[in-house]
Write an enzyme that holds these catalytic residues in place. Structure first.
Site, short mmCIF file in Angstrom:
data_model
loop_
_atom_site.label_atom_id
_atom_site.label_comp_id
_atom_site.label_asym_id
_atom_site.label_seq_id
_atom_site.Cartn_x
_atom_site.Cartn_y
_atom_site.Cartn_z
N ASP A 33 0.82 -1.22 0.00
CA ASP A 33 0.00 0.00 0.00
C ASP A 33 0.85 1.27 0.00
O ASP A 33 0.30 2.38 0.06
CB ASP A 33 -0.95 0.00 1.20
CG ASP A 33 -0.21 0.00 2.53
OD1 ASP A 33 1.04 -0.05 2.53
OD2 ASP A 33 -0.88 0.05 3.58
N GLU A 35 3.19 2.15 2.29
CA GLU A 35 3.75 2.54 3.58
C GLU A 35 5.21 2.10 3.68
O GLU A 35 5.60 1.05 3.16
CB GLU A 35 2.95 1.90 4.72
CG GLU A 35 1.56 2.50 4.89
CD GLU A 35 0.82 1.93 6.08
OE1 GLU A 35 -0.26 2.44 6.39
OE2 GLU A 35 1.32 0.96 6.70
N ARG A 86 13.61 25.37 5.88
CA ARG A 86 13.29 26.69 5.33
C ARG A 86 11.91 27.18 5.76
O ARG A 86 11.60 28.36 5.60
CB ARG A 86 13.39 26.65 3.81
CG ARG A 86 14.83 26.58 3.30
CD ARG A 86 14.89 26.56 1.78
NE ARG A 86 14.42 25.29 1.25
CZ ARG A 86 14.31 25.02 -0.05
NH1 ARG A 86 14.61 25.94 -0.93
NH2 ARG A 86 13.90 23.84 -0.46
N HIS A 122 19.50 25.74 7.30
CA HIS A 122 19.09 27.02 6.71
C HIS A 122 19.09 28.14 7.75
O HIS A 122 19.51 29.26 7.46
CB HIS A 122 17.70 26.87 6.10
CG HIS A 122 17.21 28.13 5.44
ND1 HIS A 122 17.78 28.65 4.30
CD2 HIS A 122 16.20 28.99 5.79
CE1 HIS A 122 17.15 29.76 3.96
NE2 HIS A 122 16.19 29.99 4.84
N LYS A 184 20.32 43.26 -6.66
CA LYS A 184 19.23 43.49 -7.61
C LYS A 184 18.90 44.98 -7.68
O LYS A 184 18.82 45.65 -6.65
CB LYS A 184 17.99 42.70 -7.20
CG LYS A 184 18.12 41.20 -7.32
CD LYS A 184 16.83 40.50 -6.95
CE LYS A 184 16.95 38.99 -7.08
NZ LYS A 184 15.69 38.30 -6.71
N ASP A 210 26.36 29.10 -2.34
CA ASP A 210 25.16 29.22 -1.49
C ASP A 210 25.01 27.92 -0.70
O ASP A 210 25.67 26.91 -1.00
CB ASP A 210 23.93 29.46 -2.34
CG ASP A 210 22.80 30.15 -1.56
OD1 ASP A 210 22.98 30.39 -0.36
OD2 ASP A 210 21.77 30.45 -2.16
#
Length: 284
Positions: A33, A35, A86, A122, A184, A210
């Site tokens: 199933d 699981e 996050r 994070h 930016k 990053d």
């Protein structure tokens, strides 16, 4: 004894080799199933370390199954990539703090004296949700050493935004090279440009660094912009190579020279191992 979770089997083996400890035999499968089924086949030793990244809901379930087997034991739990980290802030009414929920669920299985380790989580504030001692390990020096060995031409390390500059600064200072971040500038409601804040990358090899690469969209844009601005070659460096969907295709189309990442998540680009970093933390 080292137990490697389903998404950390290779890393678990590397940690076991670094510590000269036994690697437990485990079975990870599914019932008809769907699981999850987990079994630790090896006889359990007194001292146990679990190494288990949680990039998917299924990995979280199987980690909880492992911890249920070990219930009542003092263990060292290493979650190199901590899923849901996050989701650590509430932006709209009714939203959960999923990072907290994951930490509390895991913590409930840990016996007194257990320890928790993550790698470049994070936001380190997530660790405050554990009742047990929780430590975040920093893999940036490992990436820096790899970058140093690549023989790059007049390299500069760049963060994709100001908020992520801490890692770029740490790596650059370790190597002794310049660093900057992409800023930016909005020219209109629909036109936005992006360029290094201070440093001219023209004619230089650039490493965009990053903590993780997820969909690759932001990184692909950064690569294109840097190449348009005259960068000689553009590389990407990341602790966690999530690389969902067509992320690699986006990055290659944008012109990335190479992707450098660690094995917190086991992908083709995971050429830098955090096994030694984890082993050193466990020894101490």
């Amino acid at each position: 004894m080292i137990i490697g979770g389903p998404s950390s089997q290779l890393l678990g083996g590397r940690v076991a080799a670094a510590l000269d400890e036994e690697l437990a035999l485990c079975e990870y499968s599914s019932f008809p199933d769907g699981e999850a089924y987990t079994q630790i086949s090896s006889d359990l030793e007194e001292e146990i370390t679990v190494v288990c990244s949680t990039p998917s809901d299924r990995d979280i379930i199987q980690l909880l199954q492992i911890l249920d087997v070990l219930r009542g034991r003092r263990i060292d739990l290493v979650v190199p990539y901590f899923g849901y980290a996050r989701q650590d802030k509430q932006f709209k009414p009714g939203e959960p703090l999923s990072a907290r929920a994951m930490a509390v669920a895991i913590d409930a299985f840990l016996a007194e004296g257990s320890r928790v380790y993550t790698v470049n989580i994070h936001d380190r504030s997530v660790l405050n949700n554990f009742r047990h001692l929780a430590t975040d390990l920093d893999a940036a020096p490992l990436l820096a050493d790899e970058i140093r060995s690549m023989g790059l031409h007049d390299p500069v390390i760049i963060s994709p935004d100001k908020g992520a500059i801490r890692m770029a600064r740490a790596a650059a200072e370790r190597i002794g090279v310049d660093y900057d971040y992409l800023e930016k500038t909005r020219h209109s409601g629909t036109v936005v440009s992006m360029a290094p804040k201070e440093i001219d990358a023209s004619g230089r090899d650039v490493v965009v660094l990053d903590d993780m690469i997820a969909t690759g969209g932001t990184m692909a844009q950064a690569i294109s912009i840097l190449r348009d601005n005259g960068a000689r070659r553009v590389y990407l460096g990341s602790v966690h190579p999530v690389l969902t969907g067509s992320a690699v295709l986006k990055l290659c189309r944008a012109g990335v020279k190479a992707i450098i990442a660690t094995d917190t998540l086991e992908k083709a680009v995971s050429t830098v191992s955090v096994a030694g970093l984890i082993a050193e933390a466990l020894r101490s």
